[in-house]
Scaffold this motif. Structure first.
Motif, PDB file in Angstrom:
ATOM      1  N   TYR A  62       0.835  -1.195   0.000  1.00  0.00           N
ATOM      2  CA  TYR A  62       0.000   0.000   0.000  1.00  0.00           C
ATOM      3  C   TYR A  62       0.875   1.253   0.000  1.00  0.00           C
ATOM      4  O   TYR A  62       0.597   2.220  -0.703  1.00  0.00           O
ATOM      5  CB  TYR A  62      -0.927  -0.025   1.212  1.00  0.00           C
ATOM      6  N   PHE A  63       1.941   1.232   0.793  1.00  0.00           N
ATOM      7  CA  PHE A  63       2.868   2.361   0.832  1.00  0.00           C
ATOM      8  C   PHE A  63       3.509   2.579  -0.536  1.00  0.00           C
ATOM      9  O   PHE A  63       3.585   3.707  -1.028  1.00  0.00           O
ATOM     10  CB  PHE A  63       3.933   2.135   1.898  1.00  0.00           C
ATOM     11  N   LEU A  64       3.989   1.498  -1.167  1.00  0.00           N
ATOM     12  CA  LEU A  64       4.595   1.623  -2.491  1.00  0.00           C
ATOM     13  C   LEU A  64       3.595   2.144  -3.515  1.00  0.00           C
ATOM     14  O   LEU A  64       3.945   2.965  -4.366  1.00  0.00           O
ATOM     15  CB  LEU A  64       5.145   0.270  -2.948  1.00  0.00           C
ATOM     16  N   PHE A  65       2.341   1.691  -3.425  1.00  0.00           N
ATOM     17  CA  PHE A  65       1.318   2.195  -4.333  1.00  0.00           C
ATOM     18  C   PHE A  65       1.145   3.699  -4.161  1.00  0.00           C
ATOM     19  O   PHE A  65       1.069   4.437  -5.138  1.00  0.00           O
ATOM     20  CB  PHE A  65      -0.016   1.482  -4.100  1.00  0.00           C
ATOM     21  N   GLN A  66       1.060   4.135  -2.918  1.00  0.00           N
ATOM     22  CA  GLN A  66       0.859   5.562  -2.683  1.00  0.00           C
ATOM     23  C   GLN A  66       2.036   6.387  -3.179  1.00  0.00           C
ATOM     24  O   GLN A  66       1.846   7.423  -3.816  1.00  0.00           O
ATOM     25  CB  GLN A  66       0.623   5.840  -1.202  1.00  0.00           C
ATOM     26  N   VAL A  67       3.244   5.947  -2.891  1.00  0.00           N
ATOM     27  CA  VAL A  67       4.412   6.728  -3.307  1.00  0.00           C
ATOM     28  C   VAL A  67       4.530   6.748  -4.824  1.00  0.00           C
ATOM     29  O   VAL A  67       4.680   7.804  -5.434  1.00  0.00           O
ATOM     30  CB  VAL A  67       5.703   6.179  -2.666  1.00  0.00           C
ATOM     31  N   LEU A  68       4.454   5.569  -5.439  1.00  0.00           N
ATOM     32  CA  LEU A  68       4.663   5.494  -6.878  1.00  0.00           C
ATOM     33  C   LEU A  68       3.492   6.044  -7.675  1.00  0.00           C
ATOM     34  O   LEU A  68       3.675   6.865  -8.568  1.00  0.00           O
ATOM     35  CB  LEU A  68       4.951   4.048  -7.300  1.00  0.00           C
ATOM     36  N   ASN A  69       2.293   5.597  -7.375  1.00  0.00           N
ATOM     37  CA  ASN A  69       1.148   5.968  -8.199  1.00  0.00           C
ATOM     38  C   ASN A  69       0.583   7.335  -7.829  1.00  0.00           C
ATOM     39  O   ASN A  69       0.466   8.215  -8.671  1.00  0.00           O
ATOM     40  CB  ASN A  69       0.063   4.904  -8.109  1.00  0.00           C
ATOM     41  N   VAL A  70       0.227   7.493  -6.587  1.00  0.00           N
ATOM     42  CA  VAL A  70      -0.474   8.723  -6.195  1.00  0.00           C
ATOM     43  C   VAL A  70       0.438   9.933  -6.314  1.00  0.00           C
ATOM     44  O   VAL A  70       0.052  10.946  -6.899  1.00  0.00           O
ATOM     45  CB  VAL A  70      -1.039   8.594  -4.766  1.00  0.00           C
ATOM     46  N   PHE A  71       1.645   9.847  -5.799  1.00  0.00           N
ATOM     47  CA  PHE A  71       2.483  11.040  -5.767  1.00  0.00           C
ATOM     48  C   PHE A  71       3.328  11.203  -7.033  1.00  0.00           C
ATOM     49  O   PHE A  71       3.271  12.233  -7.682  1.00  0.00           O
ATOM     50  CB  PHE A  71       3.345  11.034  -4.512  1.00  0.00           C
TER      51      PHE A  71
END
Length: 126
Positions: A62-71
């Motif tokens: 979930y953290f990797l998704f947020q860093v890579l995709n969202v930001f």
């Protein structure tokens, strides 16, 4: 064409332009609400037995998704798509153009944080 009509509505109505500006953050928050249970299920299917291991694996994904995709993806895509024509014509000024267009992405993140705070965190309590 429909894009000309949308542009006309965007200029005519502040309510319409505000609603359109909220579509992308709403979609990102909706996807984020679906991901934790999905990541938990994937971790269980991988054969992890301990609940803490399942949670840790789901949290890291979930953290990797947020860093890579969202930001990163949202920021870079929003900046590049706005300035791609100028970058193609003058590649030497790419970093200057991106530096000037990045601050325009701040409205997305302000809307994203507001929606996440009122919508996303509220659903987490249910």
């Amino acid at each position: 064409s429909s894009s000309a009509r949308l542009a006309q509505l965007d200029k005519a109505s502040a309510l319409f332009s505000s609603a359109i500006a909220m579509v992308q953050p709403l979609c990102v928050v909706a996807i984020q609400q679906l991901l934790p249970p999905l990541f938990m299920s994937i971790s269980k299917l991988e054969g992890l037995v301990a609940f803490s291991d399942v949670q840790m694996r789901a949290f890291s994904r979930y953290f990797l998704f947020q860093v890579l995709n969202v930001f990163l993806v949202t920021t870079i895509a929003g900046s590049i798509f706005d300035t791609i024509a100028t970058i193609v014509e003058h590649p030497e000024s790419a970093f200057e153009m991106l530096g000037n267009s990045l601050p325009r992405m701040s409205s997305f993140f302000i809307t994203f944080v507001t929606i996440k705070a009122f919508f996303g965190l509220g659903l987490g309590l249910v």
